[in-house]
Design an enzyme around this catalytic site. Structure first.
Site, PDB file in Angstrom:
ATOM      1  N   ASP A  48       0.839  -1.199   0.000  1.00 50.45           N
ATOM      2  CA  ASP A  48       0.000   0.000   0.000  1.00 50.45           C
ATOM      3  C   ASP A  48       0.872   1.247   0.000  1.00 50.45           C
ATOM      4  O   ASP A  48       1.540   1.541   0.990  1.00 50.45           O
ATOM      5  CB  ASP A  48      -0.907   0.011   1.235  1.00 50.45           C
ATOM      6  CG  ASP A  48      -1.786   1.251   1.272  1.00 50.45           C
ATOM      7  OD1 ASP A  48      -2.836   1.248   0.608  1.00 50.45           O
ATOM      8  OD2 ASP A  48      -1.402   2.244   1.947  1.00 50.45           O
ATOM      9  N   TYR A  53       3.205   9.743  -0.644  1.00 50.47           N
ATOM     10  CA  TYR A  53       4.331   9.180   0.125  1.00 50.47           C
ATOM     11  C   TYR A  53       5.665   9.397  -0.599  1.00 50.47           C
ATOM     12  O   TYR A  53       6.724   9.172  -0.015  1.00 50.47           O
ATOM     13  CB  TYR A  53       4.134   7.670   0.388  1.00 50.47           C
ATOM     14  CG  TYR A  53       2.852   7.279   1.079  1.00 50.47           C
ATOM     15  CD1 TYR A  53       2.014   8.221   1.665  1.00 50.47           C
ATOM     16  CD2 TYR A  53       2.458   5.940   1.139  1.00 50.47           C
ATOM     17  CE1 TYR A  53       0.824   7.852   2.271  1.00 50.47           C
ATOM     18  CE2 TYR A  53       1.270   5.565   1.759  1.00 50.47           C
ATOM     19  CZ  TYR A  53       0.456   6.521   2.308  1.00 50.47           C
ATOM     20  OH  TYR A  53      -0.719   6.137   2.915  1.00 50.47           O
ATOM     21  N   LYS A  78      -2.757   5.690  -4.259  1.00 50.03           N
ATOM     22  CA  LYS A  78      -3.829   6.679  -4.045  1.00 50.03           C
ATOM     23  C   LYS A  78      -3.405   7.993  -4.678  1.00 50.03           C
ATOM     24  O   LYS A  78      -2.205   8.266  -4.787  1.00 50.03           O
ATOM     25  CB  LYS A  78      -4.018   6.925  -2.537  1.00 50.03           C
ATOM     26  CG  LYS A  78      -3.752   5.729  -1.656  1.00 50.03           C
ATOM     27  CD  LYS A  78      -3.886   6.024  -0.175  1.00 50.03           C
ATOM     28  CE  LYS A  78      -3.596   4.769   0.638  1.00 50.03           C
ATOM     29  NZ  LYS A  78      -2.169   4.562   0.950  1.00 50.03           N
ATOM     30  N   HIS A 111      -7.570   9.399  -1.968  1.00 47.99           N
ATOM     31  CA  HIS A 111      -6.888   9.450  -0.664  1.00 47.99           C
ATOM     32  C   HIS A 111      -7.746  10.108   0.421  1.00 47.99           C
ATOM     33  O   HIS A 111      -7.820   9.612   1.542  1.00 47.99           O
ATOM     34  CB  HIS A 111      -5.548  10.184  -0.826  1.00 47.99           C
ATOM     35  CG  HIS A 111      -4.501   9.780   0.158  1.00 47.99           C
ATOM     36  ND1 HIS A 111      -3.168   9.743  -0.136  1.00 47.99           N
ATOM     37  CD2 HIS A 111      -4.594   9.391   1.450  1.00 47.99           C
ATOM     38  CE1 HIS A 111      -2.479   9.343   0.912  1.00 47.99           C
ATOM     39  NE2 HIS A 111      -3.330   9.133   1.900  1.00 47.99           N
TER      40      HIS A 111
END
Ligand code: NDP
Length: 276
Positions: A48, A53, A78, A111
Site C-alpha cells: 500500500d 508518500y 492513491k 486518498h
C-alpha cells in the site's frame, strides 16, 4: 491454515486482495525497495503506497526486481487531494503508473474526500473510466464517511470496493464498519497499530503475554478476526516478518470483546471532514 500469502479478502467487483499487507507511509524512497523486497520474501502480496508518500518509484524498483509474478502481487496506490477532479485524476493515475513502472494498478484509491472541494464525485467518474480502460483493476476510497459513500452510490454505477480508514482498538469504527458490511464494501485499517501508540496499552501488553505473541501480532489478529483488512507499516525487516505471523493462533471471544471495549474514538489523524 492460511498465511500472509494465502489469506484473501474478496471484493464486490469479483477481484480479491490479500487480507494483510505492508503499508509504506513515511518510508523514504531510497529505503522502500529493500523493505518491499523483504516483505515479498516473507510472503506479503499487498503493498500500500500513495503518490503523497513520494516512494512509488522505490516500490516500483522492488516490483521490477522480484521473482514473484506480477499477477500475484496487489499494488495499491492513491491520488492526493490536489488531484481531485476528472482530468486531474486521470493524469494522476498515469503518473502513478509511470512512477511504479506498471501497466495496471490493482487497487486505486481516492486518498481523502475533501468534501468542501466537492470534487470527489467527478474523480469517481474518472476512476470508473480508468477501470473501463483496464488501467486499474479495482477502485476504492479512503477516509470516506458513510455520507460520502452514499453520495457516490446514489450517483454512480460502481460502488467503491473498499474504504481504507483509520481503525485500531482505540477507534473501532463500529458504525462505519456496519455500513460497509451492509453494502459489501471492504473495511481496511490504516494506522492499525495507532502508529505504534497502541503497543503500550497495558491491557493489550498483558493479553499478548498470555498468548505468547507480540502486542502488534495480537492487534493485527484482532483486525483480521473482525473481517478487516490491515496494512501495518514497519521500517524493520524483523518486525515486518513478525507482523505477518498471525495465522497460527486465534482469539477467544471474551478477548475480542475486551479489545473492542478499548474504543474511545481516538484519532491519530484528522477527521476526514476537517481535511480540505
Ligand atoms: P501503523 O499503525 O502501521 O504503525 C506503524 C508504527 O508501528 C511504526 O512506528 C512502527 O515502527 C511500529 N511497528 C510496526 N510493527 C511493529 C512491531 N511488530 N513491533 C513494534 N513496533 C511496530 O501506522 P501507519 O500510519 O504507518 O499506518 C499503516 C499504513 O496505513 C501506512 O504505512 C499507509 O500505507 C496507510 N495509511 C493510510 C492513510 C490514508 O489516509 N489512507 C493514512 C495513514 C496511513 P517501526 O517502523 O520502527 O517498526
Amino acid at each position: 491454515m492460511d498465511n500472509v500469502t494465502t489469506a484473501r479478502t474478496p471484493l464486490l467487483d469479483g477481484n480479491a486482495i490479500p487480507s494483510l499487507g505492508l503499508g509504506v507511509y513515511k518510508v523514504d524512497n531510497d529505503d522502500v525497495a529493500p523493505l518491499v523486497h523483504h516483505a515479498l520474501g516473507a510472503g506479503y502480496r499487498l503493498i500500500d503506497t500513495a503518490s503523497m508518500y513520494q516512494n512509488e518509484r522505490g516500490v516500483g524498483d522492488a516490483l521490477a526486481a522480484t521473482d514473484v509474478p506480477r499477477e500475484e502481487i496487489t499494488v495499491a496506490t492513491k491520488f492526493w487531494m490536489d488531484d481531485l477532479g476528472y482530468e486531474n485524476t486521470l493524469a494522476a493515475a498515469q503518473q502513478s503508473l509511470e512512477n511504479l513502472g506498471l501497466e495496471y494498478l490493482d487497487l486505486y484509491l481516492i486518498h481523502w474526500p475533501a468534501p468542501q472541494r466537492d470534487l470527489y464525485l467527478e474523480s469517481w467518474r474518472a476512476m470508473e473510466k480508468l477501470k473501463q480502460d483496464g488501467l486499474v483493476r479495482s477502485i476504492g476510497v479512503c477516509n470516506f464517511h458513510a455520507e460520502h459513500l452514499e453520495r457516490i452510490m446514489e450517483n454512480s454505477d460502481e460502488t467503491p470496493v473498499m474504504n481504507q480508514v483509520e481503525l485500531h482498538p482505540w477507534l473501532t469504527q463500529v458504525p462505519l464498519k456496519a455500513f460497509h458490511d451492509s453494502h459489501h464494501i471492504v473495511t481496511q485499517a490504516w494506522s492499525p497499530l495507532a502508529r505504534g501508540q497502541i503497543l503500550e496499552e497495558p491491557s493489550l501488553v498483558s493479553l499478548a503475554a498470555e498468548y505468547g505473541v507480540s502486542v502488534a501480532q495480537l492487534v493485527i489478529r484482532w483486525h483480521l478476526e473482525r473481517g478487516i483488512s490491515v496494512i501495518p507499516k514497519s521500517l524493520s525487516p524483523q518486525r515486518i516478518e513478525n507482523n505477518a505471523e498471525v495465522f497460527s493462533f486465534s482469539l477467544e471471544p471474551d478477548h475480542l470483546t475486551l479489545i473492542n471495549s478499548l474504543n474511545r474514538d481516538y484519532r491519530t489523524g484528522v477527521d476526514p471532514n476537517d481535511r480540505n
